[in-house]
Design an enzyme around this catalytic site. Structure first.
Site, PDB file in Angstrom:
ATOM      1  N   HIS A  78       4.446   8.077   5.452  1.00  0.00           N
ATOM      2  CA  HIS A  78       3.767   8.164   4.155  1.00  0.00           C
ATOM      3  C   HIS A  78       4.545   9.065   3.223  1.00  0.00           C
ATOM      4  O   HIS A  78       3.996   9.727   2.362  1.00  0.00           O
ATOM      5  CB  HIS A  78       2.324   8.675   4.316  1.00  0.00           C
ATOM      6  CG  HIS A  78       1.485   7.735   5.132  1.00  0.00           C
ATOM      7  ND1 HIS A  78       1.453   7.764   6.500  1.00  0.00           N
ATOM      8  CD2 HIS A  78       0.678   6.712   4.769  1.00  0.00           C
ATOM      9  CE1 HIS A  78       0.660   6.810   6.950  1.00  0.00           C
ATOM     10  NE2 HIS A  78       0.178   6.152   5.924  1.00  0.00           N
TER      11      HIS A  78
ATOM     12  N   GLN B 284       0.803  -1.229   0.000  1.00  0.00           N
ATOM     13  CA  GLN B 284       0.000   0.000   0.000  1.00  0.00           C
ATOM     14  C   GLN B 284       0.836   1.279   0.000  1.00  0.00           C
ATOM     15  O   GLN B 284       0.535   2.224  -0.725  1.00  0.00           O
ATOM     16  CB  GLN B 284      -0.947  -0.037   1.191  1.00  0.00           C
ATOM     17  CG  GLN B 284      -2.086   0.935   1.063  1.00  0.00           C
ATOM     18  CD  GLN B 284      -3.186   0.606   2.065  1.00  0.00           C
ATOM     19  OE1 GLN B 284      -3.041   0.891   3.254  1.00  0.00           O
ATOM     20  NE2 GLN B 284      -4.281   0.021   1.599  1.00  0.00           N
TER      21      GLN B 284
ATOM     22  N   TYR C 174       5.935   0.606   3.918  1.00  0.00           N
ATOM     23  CA  TYR C 174       5.622  -0.705   4.506  1.00  0.00           C
ATOM     24  C   TYR C 174       6.241  -1.862   3.745  1.00  0.00           C
ATOM     25  O   TYR C 174       6.071  -3.022   4.113  1.00  0.00           O
ATOM     26  CB  TYR C 174       4.104  -0.858   4.664  1.00  0.00           C
ATOM     27  CG  TYR C 174       3.529   0.325   5.409  1.00  0.00           C
ATOM     28  CD1 TYR C 174       4.126   0.734   6.606  1.00  0.00           C
ATOM     29  CD2 TYR C 174       2.476   1.067   4.909  1.00  0.00           C
ATOM     30  CE1 TYR C 174       3.660   1.860   7.273  1.00  0.00           C
ATOM     31  CE2 TYR C 174       2.003   2.186   5.578  1.00  0.00           C
ATOM     32  CZ  TYR C 174       2.612   2.578   6.767  1.00  0.00           C
ATOM     33  OH  TYR C 174       2.173   3.690   7.426  1.00  0.00           O
TER      34      TYR C 174
END
Ligand SMILES: Cc1ncc(C[n+]2csc(CCOP(=O)(O)OP(=O)(O)O)c2C)c(N)n1
Length: 807
Positions: free
Chosen positions: A596, A551, A555
């Site tokens: 992110h 995603q 990660y």
């Protein structure tokens, strides 16, 4: 005495046939044991460097092999030699060839001498790198050393059967060599201590959720090297620990079986029953095989007397599985003691002979190379400096078991001793050494990527086409339309990841595609990055074309071991015997905050050689890379720029068809004063800075490298530097990360040094992770002002009169 196992004839065999099959099994067990005993000796006497063997695990593996059918797959670890012998996937001679590191794919088909012993695999590809008919053979995926690392791919191997059974589009003839309507079982093996690894649990949970035909055997010998079970496993028993995973009448789960590793008839019965259920119903099963032993200890690196009690060692001797099998055979009148002695003696002689053949073949090929090198050394002895050459030659011949490195080293030293002399002998020796070097580079270095005709570098590029009225859309729509076209074109393609299915991805790049293509093609997964990648590897090994989504790039770290240890080195470690053409799709670079905004490029460059690393600056470029990789049989990571989904891009009319070449940068802006090399999300920042620099009188050439692996294969950056004589590398990785890589590629690989009028400069993110919020981003990642100032200072340094200081 039982006339047969459990009072019934096993697997439809007559008693006589069954009896013969047991005798056959016993012979394999004896051969395997002698292979272990002999193998250890070979290490201790210096013929091989390290040995790890399957003694004490033989009997259960015979039983497992009886249930292993054509089309099935194994994903296991270093203890499985008996299983490999019994399944006909490994000969004793090949076993020794691997121990000796014979770099010849015919002698050592698993890895061509690249992996230490006990790393098993079968050749799934033909000599042209294309898949064989995998339903006509029993198959083993390629082992790796990290314990538990075999688990994630096992999930994909098992899931493939489910897809081949349930997806009617995969019934076409072109898929017939991969599956017979999904009847294949994926067999996993793992040591009891390695069930402590997270990869084991993640795989187990995912396979239970997915209900796939996966049959895991845990070989339980009570230790992980020296550390006993009580420190490894809750309740000191993996089957007890897993009771919550067990299926019930109401809820799907696992069928769990326990059995003693020395109880041959019970093992045969248990595997027969468990695997039949797994194959037929696609229920995952787990066999906890207890009371196994390790007669020679863990490996050749140490002795188990250091950590096992006398009582334990005595018990291991009494409950040695071959001894117990033998006792049972005699008690059941399957064979007499003397018949079994004879089988054992023959097995010993057979192993001795196979070992000798492997050793002779190994030595003979080196000997012929030594002879050739010797001739050159002889010739060099006549030149000035020949005395030194004579002693080098004598030293080489005195060595008991000369290796290739000794030959190469001797030649290099001899050429050094005779340097500066022009002679035909030296020229001939130099030529021979170069060709020998080439041969050894092929032996030890080939197949980092696919070398088949469908490799990614051979895919013909096709440019995107734009109609006059091409619509301008949110960039994510370009990707969505492209995925739609690809799913339509390739029935073997499927995508999966967290939130990919029902909602179509967190950025809507798969929106509506599950509805259109079904849940078997566009799938949601649990939050389990390591097994998302493993799922992809296993599926790709069985002919499917997975796009596995992580995603956020941040990660990917959870899946790093699977990507690095398994996927990236697959072609290399099998010397082209296996491939897993999958795409890891992810999104990264700047967006928001620590987790992110990741752009850990140097981590990836350092751990994923063997994969292509593609860093498109927008979604049109990204789509072009998806199309290229889908047309190839290579594996790649594609990083979509996380802050680009809502930027407007034009929709190409040949969506799904155009293909971008790998390793070809794009000149985003032409200029004369300085070259700025960048990629990904930084392209927009650099382009903004370039426009501002233009106003300050600096003409900038901006190059988007587009792909980091491979990197600028035609040296376009060098051509730019020849014009500007200055280069600045910009990215969002840490200092000394991706920018240092580009620097090395351009300065060293492209020899740009001679064309520079000042040292190259790198501009990266700060060493810390990016802080949250717009200010956090500004002060953590390179911004337009940073690029402006750095480039401006560079041109100012070369021409201070023309460019006054800013500060
Ligand atoms: C990830 C990882 N950690 C550590 C090791 C070193 N190591 C090799 S074998 C082993 C013990 C494995 O024990 P177990 O899983 O019970 O298998 P067994 O050797 O007993 O069959 C260890 C710690 C490794 N190979 N991989």
């Amino acid at each position: 005495m039982d006339t047969n196992i459990s009072g019934k004839t096993t697997a439809g065999l007559t008693y006589e046939d069954f009896k013969q099959s047991v005798i056959h099994d016993y012979r394999i067990a004896c051969e395997s044991r002698h292979a272990s005993l002999t193998g250890r000796k070979e290490v201790l006497t210096g013929k091989a460097k390290f040995g790890i063997f399957g003694d004490g695990k033989e009997v259960a593996q015979l039983a497992m092999a009886r249930a292993f059918k054509k089309g099935d797959f194994r994903s296991g670890y270093y203890r499985d030699q008996t299983f490999m012998f019994a399944s006909g996937l490994l000969t004793v001679q090949e076993f020794f060839a691997q121990l000796y590191a014979t770099p010849d794919v015919n002698a050592e088909p698993a890895s061509a001498g690249r992996l230490m012993n006990g790393h098993f695999s079968t050749r799934l590809l033909d000599d042209h790198g294309q898949f064989r008919d995998l339903t006509a053979s029993k198959n083993s995926s390629a082992d790796i050393s990290p314990t538990g690392g075999q688990m994630p791919r096992l999930l994909g191997l098992a899931l493939a059967s489910k897809l081949y059974r349930q997806n009617p589009a995969l019934q076409q003839d072109k898929f017939k060599r991969f599956s017979v309507t999904g009847n294949e079982v994926a067999f996993g093996t793992i040591g009891d201590a390695s069930t402590s690894e997270g990869l084991f649990w993640e795989t187990l949970n995912a396979a239970g959720v997915l209900q796939v035909p996966m049959a895991i055997s845990v070989w339980d010998d009570g230790y992980g090297i020296s550390v006993p079970q009580k420190y490894q496993t809750i309740k000191h028993s993996i089957s007890d620990a897993l009771r919550g995973f067990e299926k019930t009448d109401q809820r799907p789960g696992y069928s769990i079986f326990t059995c003693k590793g020395w109880d041959y008839p019970a093992l045969v019965d248990t595997y027969d029953k468990g695997v039949a259920e797994c194959r037929e119903k696609h229920t995952p099963v787990l066999f906890h095989i207890q009371e196994m032993t390790q007669p020679q200890g863990h490996s050749t690196s140490g002795s188990h007397e250091r950590y096992k009690s006398k009582e334990r060692l005595k018990w291991e001797d009494d409950f040695d599985c071959i001894r117990k099998m033998r006792e049972w055979m005699i008690a059941s009148a399957i064979a007499t003691e003397s018949e079994l002695d004879e089988i054992d003696a023959k097995a010993k002689a057979f192993v001795a002979d196979a070992r000798k053949r492997a050793w002779d073949a190994h030595r003979n090929s080196i000997k012929s190379e030594l002879d050739a090198a010797s001739q050159h050394l002889n010739a060099l002895q006549n030149l000035p400096g020949g005395d030194t050459v004579a002693s080098i030659r004598a030293g080489l011949h005195e060595k008991p078991d000369v290796e290739r490195r000794d030959i190469t080293s001797a030649l290099r030293h001899a050429l050094r001793a005779t340097r500066g002399q022009a002679s035909p002998e030296r020229d001939a020796a130099v030529r021979w050494l170069a060709s020998y070097d080439q041969l050894n580079t092929e032996r030890y270095g080939s197949h980092l990527h696919s070398q088949s005709s469908s490799n990614a570098m051979s895919v013909q590029p096709i440019a995107p086409v734009y109609l006059a009225d091409a619509p301008t859309v949110d960039a994510r729509e370009v990707l969505q339309a492209n995925f739609d076209a690809l799913l339509n074109k390739y029935p073997e393609m499927l995508s999966f990841g967290e939130d990919v299915g029902h909602i179509g991805g967190v950025n809507q790049t798969w929106a509506g595609l599950q509805e259109k293509y079904g849940k078997l093609r566009v799938m949601d997964t649990g939050i389990r990055e390591a097994t998302i990648i493993g799922q992809g590897i296993g599926l790709a090994l069985r002919g499917l074309r997975p796009v596995a989504e992580i995603q956020y790039l941040d990660y990917l770290i959870y899946a790093l071991t699977v990507i690095s240890d398994d996927l990236a080195c697959l072609q290399y470690r099998t010397k082209g015997g296996q491939k897993a053409p999958m795409i890891i799709s992810t999104r990264g670079h700047r967006l928001e905050g620590v987790w992110h905004s990741g752009s850990p490029i140097s981590m990836m460059l350092g751990s994923m050689r063997g994969l292509y690393l593609l860093t498109p600056r927008n979604m049109t470029q990204a789509a072009g890379f998806y199309n290229t990789i889908m047309a190839s049989d290579d594996a790649a990571v594609i990083i979509e720029p996380l802050n680009g989904y809502r930027v407007k891009e034009k929709m190409p009319s040949n969506i799904g068809e155009y293909r971008l070449p790998l390793g070809v940068p794009e000149i985003l802006r032409e200029g004369d004063d300085i070259t700025i090399v960048t990629y990904g999300s930084c392209c927009r920042i650099v382009m903004d800075a370039a426009a501002q620099l233009e106003q300050a009188g600096v003409s900038v050439e901006v190059m988007d490298v587009q792909t980091l692996l491979p990197f600028d294969i035609n040296h376009m950056i060098l051509e730019s530097i020849k014009k500007t004589n200055k280069v600045l590398f910009v990215d969002e990785d840490v200092p000394g990360g991706g920018t240092a890589y580009m620097y090395q590629q351009v300065i060293e690989d492209q020899s740009a040094f001679d064309y520079l009028e000042m040292p190259p400069v790198t501009l990266s993110a700060k060493a810390h992770r990016p802080a949250y919020g717009s200010d956090g981003d500004y002060f953590s990642k390179p911004n337009t002002e940073d690029v402006f100032d750095t480039a401006y200072e560079m041109v100012r340094r070369c021409n201070p009169g023309l460019f006054p200081p800013v500060y």
